[in-house]
Design a protein around this motif. Sequence first.
Motif, mmCIF file in Angstrom:
data_model
loop_
_atom_site.group_PDB
_atom_site.id
_atom_site.type_symbol
_atom_site.label_atom_id
_atom_site.label_comp_id
_atom_site.label_asym_id
_atom_site.label_seq_id
_atom_site.Cartn_x
_atom_site.Cartn_y
_atom_site.Cartn_z
ATOM 1 N N LYS A 260 0.835 -1.206 0.000
ATOM 2 C CA LYS A 260 0.000 0.000 0.000
ATOM 3 C C LYS A 260 0.867 1.252 0.000
ATOM 4 C CE LYS A 260 -4.139 -1.885 2.177
ATOM 5 N NZ LYS A 260 -5.001 -1.868 3.370
ATOM 6 N N PHE B 200 2.381 1.603 -3.482
ATOM 7 C CA PHE B 200 1.401 2.091 -4.451
ATOM 8 C C PHE B 200 1.134 3.583 -4.263
ATOM 9 C CE2 PHE B 200 -0.461 -2.436 -4.480
ATOM 10 C CZ PHE B 200 0.436 -2.834 -5.452
ATOM 11 N N SER B 201 1.090 4.043 -3.021
ATOM 12 C CA SER B 201 0.862 5.472 -2.790
ATOM 13 C C SER B 201 2.044 6.297 -3.290
ATOM 14 C CB SER B 201 0.590 5.754 -1.316
ATOM 15 O OG SER B 201 1.748 5.568 -0.543
ATOM 16 N N GLU C 39 1.641 6.600 -6.997
ATOM 17 C CA GLU C 39 0.599 7.577 -7.319
ATOM 18 C C GLU C 39 1.134 8.999 -7.231
ATOM 19 O OE1 GLU C 39 -2.691 7.381 -8.320
ATOM 20 O OE2 GLU C 39 -2.192 5.280 -8.706
ATOM 21 N N LYS C 40 1.969 9.261 -6.239
ATOM 22 C CA LYS C 40 2.510 10.604 -6.057
ATOM 23 C C LYS C 40 3.468 10.982 -7.168
ATOM 24 C CE LYS C 40 2.102 10.725 -1.066
ATOM 25 N NZ LYS C 40 2.822 10.716 0.202
ATOM 26 N N LYS D 169 3.118 10.561 -10.290
ATOM 27 C CA LYS D 169 2.466 10.978 -11.523
ATOM 28 C C LYS D 169 2.574 12.487 -11.661
ATOM 29 C CE LYS D 169 -0.759 7.188 -11.922
ATOM 30 N NZ LYS D 169 -2.152 6.786 -11.942
ATOM 31 N N HIS E 26 -3.003 16.120 -16.239
ATOM 32 C CA HIS E 26 -1.828 15.248 -16.215
ATOM 33 C C HIS E 26 -0.849 15.528 -17.347
ATOM 34 C CE1 HIS E 26 -3.112 12.869 -12.839
ATOM 35 N NE2 HIS E 26 -4.314 12.780 -13.374
#
Length: 105
Positions: A40, A43-44, A47-48, A50, A66
């Motif tokens: 987890k 994955f976070s 995500e950051k 991006k 984006h």
Amino acid sequence: MGTLTISISDDVEKRLRDVVKEKHGSSKGAMSKVIEEALKIYFSILEKKKKVFRAYRGEELVAEAHDLEELAKILREKNVDPRSVKIVSSEHIKPVARMGWKYVR
């Protein structure tokens, strides 16, 4: 709940077992909890990473996208001149360095 079978190196396995023992002792499902928590977090972090472009007019956030093409489209839809906003990227963008001779007639 899914079941995965993975192969990891011996040193990673030893470190994993040490962390599990330290955090949860020898309780049932402790290794699964630690691995799920680690995934987890991973994955976070992904995500950051991006890239996000934001357009500000003064302190007000006007648009967010984006990529720059998407941001330009949103600004057009809102009838906002791109030259009237400050565009900020979530990541540092390397400047384009151009070298060489300039030919002038």
